[in-house]
Design an enzyme around this catalytic site. Structure first.
Site, PDB file in Angstrom:
ATOM      1  N   GLU A  34    -111.696  12.163  88.385  1.00 30.64           N
ATOM      2  CA  GLU A  34    -112.232  11.348  89.473  1.00 30.64           C
ATOM      3  C   GLU A  34    -111.133  10.515  90.116  1.00 30.64           C
ATOM      4  O   GLU A  34    -110.231  10.023  89.423  1.00 30.64           O
ATOM      5  CB  GLU A  34    -113.283  10.390  88.866  1.00 30.64           C
ATOM      6  CG  GLU A  34    -113.973   9.479  89.829  1.00 30.64           C
ATOM      7  CD  GLU A  34    -114.830   8.428  89.114  1.00 30.64           C
ATOM      8  OE1 GLU A  34    -114.401   7.920  88.058  1.00 30.64           O
ATOM      9  OE2 GLU A  34    -115.904   8.122  89.626  1.00 30.64           O
ATOM     10  N   HIS A  36    -108.985   7.575  91.371  1.00 28.84           N
ATOM     11  CA  HIS A  36    -108.794   6.215  90.872  1.00 28.84           C
ATOM     12  C   HIS A  36    -107.791   5.477  91.748  1.00 28.84           C
ATOM     13  O   HIS A  36    -106.788   4.932  91.268  1.00 28.84           O
ATOM     14  CB  HIS A  36    -108.327   6.243  89.416  1.00 28.84           C
ATOM     15  CG  HIS A  36    -109.456   6.310  88.442  1.00 28.84           C
ATOM     16  ND1 HIS A  36    -110.156   7.460  88.212  1.00 28.84           N
ATOM     17  CD2 HIS A  36    -110.049   5.362  87.662  1.00 28.84           C
ATOM     18  CE1 HIS A  36    -111.123   7.229  87.328  1.00 28.84           C
ATOM     19  NE2 HIS A  36    -111.081   5.959  86.981  1.00 28.84           N
ATOM     20  N   ASP A  45    -110.299   8.227  83.300  1.00 28.09           N
ATOM     21  CA  ASP A  45    -111.522   8.032  82.501  1.00 28.09           C
ATOM     22  C   ASP A  45    -111.548   8.867  81.228  1.00 28.09           C
ATOM     23  O   ASP A  45    -112.334   8.579  80.309  1.00 28.09           O
ATOM     24  CB  ASP A  45    -112.765   8.346  83.345  1.00 28.09           C
ATOM     25  CG  ASP A  45    -113.025   7.282  84.403  1.00 28.09           C
ATOM     26  OD1 ASP A  45    -112.293   6.277  84.438  1.00 28.09           O
ATOM     27  OD2 ASP A  45    -113.965   7.467  85.195  1.00 28.09           O
ATOM     28  N   HIS A 120    -116.407   6.638  81.520  1.00 30.94           N
ATOM     29  CA  HIS A 120    -116.809   6.831  82.928  1.00 30.94           C
ATOM     30  C   HIS A 120    -118.202   6.250  83.133  1.00 30.94           C
ATOM     31  O   HIS A 120    -119.160   6.646  82.462  1.00 30.94           O
ATOM     32  CB  HIS A 120    -116.775   8.334  83.227  1.00 30.94           C
ATOM     33  CG  HIS A 120    -117.283   8.754  84.572  1.00 30.94           C
ATOM     34  ND1 HIS A 120    -116.708   8.339  85.758  1.00 30.94           N
ATOM     35  CD2 HIS A 120    -118.294   9.605  84.922  1.00 30.94           C
ATOM     36  CE1 HIS A 120    -117.352   8.925  86.775  1.00 30.94           C
ATOM     37  NE2 HIS A 120    -118.323   9.677  86.294  1.00 30.94           N
ATOM     38  N   GLU A 122    -120.642   6.514  85.242  1.00 36.82           N
ATOM     39  CA  GLU A 122    -121.798   7.367  85.538  1.00 36.82           C
ATOM     40  C   GLU A 122    -122.202   8.270  84.364  1.00 36.82           C
ATOM     41  O   GLU A 122    -123.198   8.990  84.455  1.00 36.82           O
ATOM     42  CB  GLU A 122    -121.538   8.207  86.795  1.00 36.82           C
ATOM     43  CG  GLU A 122    -121.464   7.401  88.083  1.00 36.82           C
ATOM     44  CD  GLU A 122    -120.062   6.861  88.377  1.00 36.82           C
ATOM     45  OE1 GLU A 122    -119.239   6.760  87.446  1.00 36.82           O
ATOM     46  OE2 GLU A 122    -119.787   6.532  89.549  1.00 36.82           O
ATOM     47  N   HIS A 177    -113.856  -0.263  89.005  1.00 32.91           N
ATOM     48  CA  HIS A 177    -113.295   1.078  89.150  1.00 32.91           C
ATOM     49  C   HIS A 177    -111.890   1.058  89.763  1.00 32.91           C
ATOM     50  O   HIS A 177    -111.702   0.539  90.854  1.00 32.91           O
ATOM     51  CB  HIS A 177    -114.218   1.950  90.002  1.00 32.91           C
ATOM     52  CG  HIS A 177    -113.688   3.325  90.172  1.00 32.91           C
ATOM     53  ND1 HIS A 177    -113.778   4.286  89.191  1.00 32.91           N
ATOM     54  CD2 HIS A 177    -112.995   3.881  91.180  1.00 32.91           C
ATOM     55  CE1 HIS A 177    -113.186   5.382  89.613  1.00 32.91           C
ATOM     56  NE2 HIS A 177    -112.696   5.174  90.809  1.00 32.91           N
ATOM     57  N   GLU A 182    -108.662  -0.921  84.420  1.00 33.84           N
ATOM     58  CA  GLU A 182    -108.090   0.424  84.258  1.00 33.84           C
ATOM     59  C   GLU A 182    -106.597   0.448  84.599  1.00 33.84           C
ATOM     60  O   GLU A 182    -105.821   1.157  83.953  1.00 33.84           O
ATOM     61  CB  GLU A 182    -108.859   1.434  85.110  1.00 33.84           C
ATOM     62  CG  GLU A 182    -110.242   1.697  84.530  1.00 33.84           C
ATOM     63  CD  GLU A 182    -111.055   2.720  85.307  1.00 33.84           C
ATOM     64  OE1 GLU A 182    -111.760   3.503  84.652  1.00 33.84           O
ATOM     65  OE2 GLU A 182    -111.000   2.732  86.549  1.00 33.84           O
TER      66      GLU A 182
HETATM   67 ZN    ZN Z   1    -112.393   4.940  85.718  1.00 30.69          ZN
HETATM   68 MN    MN Z   2    -115.232   6.712  86.458  1.00 27.23          MN
END
Ligand code: ZN
Ligand code: MN
Length: 264
Positions: A34, A36, A45, A120, A122, A177, A182
């Protein structure tokens, strides 16, 4: 030395069987591929839970199964959404059944202690569903000895640490996010993959408190970073990881008792 690896993918089948016979817990990292932001890699993630799993597995005689490195659909308000190149969405159904099959197979081979560590946002409910589907298949007989723990790594950071990391207030994990948490963790784990010079500082996003389908959400900052990267540092990454690793270690020992030193 292959025999000393905690990664299941690096073990022979007799070595896998020996460790399972010894009661080794099996860690399953689940993440995503995904966007970032412009400054972090697509694999964040999966990298973070993979590292946490290996770190704890080393100390408790555990093994780490290959990660699920694709995640349930990225959403604009928690991951930037599907519009960014490189975000590979899989459906919640696919994700849950994949996790269900992995758990069911590990059980068939004798694993009774499993820890799913998620990186992650979701994946939270789809991973719950994957575990429930596995239990629908395996059964819920308490005498089987099966125990599965599910952890979202950010939940194990102590409030004191969050206060130190966010002196101006914690924006909440959805908005985090590709942001300070992160970025700091990646600065600690894989600094060579972080390009701070690419940061646009075009956040934080100001989302409406509801979703709108279909289509892209105009409020997603162009960079893909939902909150802020300002103030990120490897030192903060170290504080965050130290909390999580220590807590996972403690949880594993409390929940699985002495049976966790099976390997070695
Ligand atoms: Zn992430
Ligand atoms: Mn994520």
């Amino acid at each position: 030395m292959i025999a000393e690896s905690v990664l299941m993918a690096e073990l022979s089948w007799p070595e896998f069987a020996r460790r399972i016979d010894g009661g080794a817990p099996v860690f399953i990292p689940v993440g995503a591929t995904e966007q970032h932001g412009r400054h972090l890699p697509l694999g964040v993630d999966a990298v973070i839970p993979g590292w946490i799993c290996a770190e704890v597995a080393k100390e408790c005689g555990g093994m780490v199964a290959p990660a699920i490195a694709y995640g349930n659909r990225s959403q604009p308000r928690s991951g930037g959404g599907p519009a960014f190149p490189g975000t590979i969405n899989i459906t919640a159904t696919t994700f849950a059944w994949l996790l269900r099959d992995i758990i069911t197979e590990l059980y068939r081979h004798g694993a009774r202690h499993m820890v799913v560590i998620n990186g992650h946002y979701e994946n939270v409910w789809p991973s719950v569903e994957g575990i429930e589907l596995a239990l629908d298949r395996i059964g819920r007989d308490p005498t089987s000895g099966l125990k599965i723990l599910r952890i979202d790594h950010w939940e194990l950071v102590r409030p004191e640490t969050l206060a130190r990391v966010f002196p101006d207030g914690y924006p909440g994990i959805e908005l985090e996010h590709a942001s300070l948490i992160e970025t700091s963790i990646m600065l600690k784990l894989r600094p060579e993959l972080v390009a701070l010079s690419e940061v646009l500082n075009d956040g934080p996003a100001r989302f409406k408190p509801y979703d709108s389908f279909p289509g892209l959400v105009a409020e997603v900052p162009p960079s893909g970073v939902l909150s802020e990267t300002r103030g990120s540092s490897a030192e903060k990454g170290e504080w965050l990881l130290a909390d999580v690793v220590e807590r996972v270690r403690r949880v594993v020992s409390e929940e699985f008792g002495q049976g966790t030193t099976g390997a070695s």
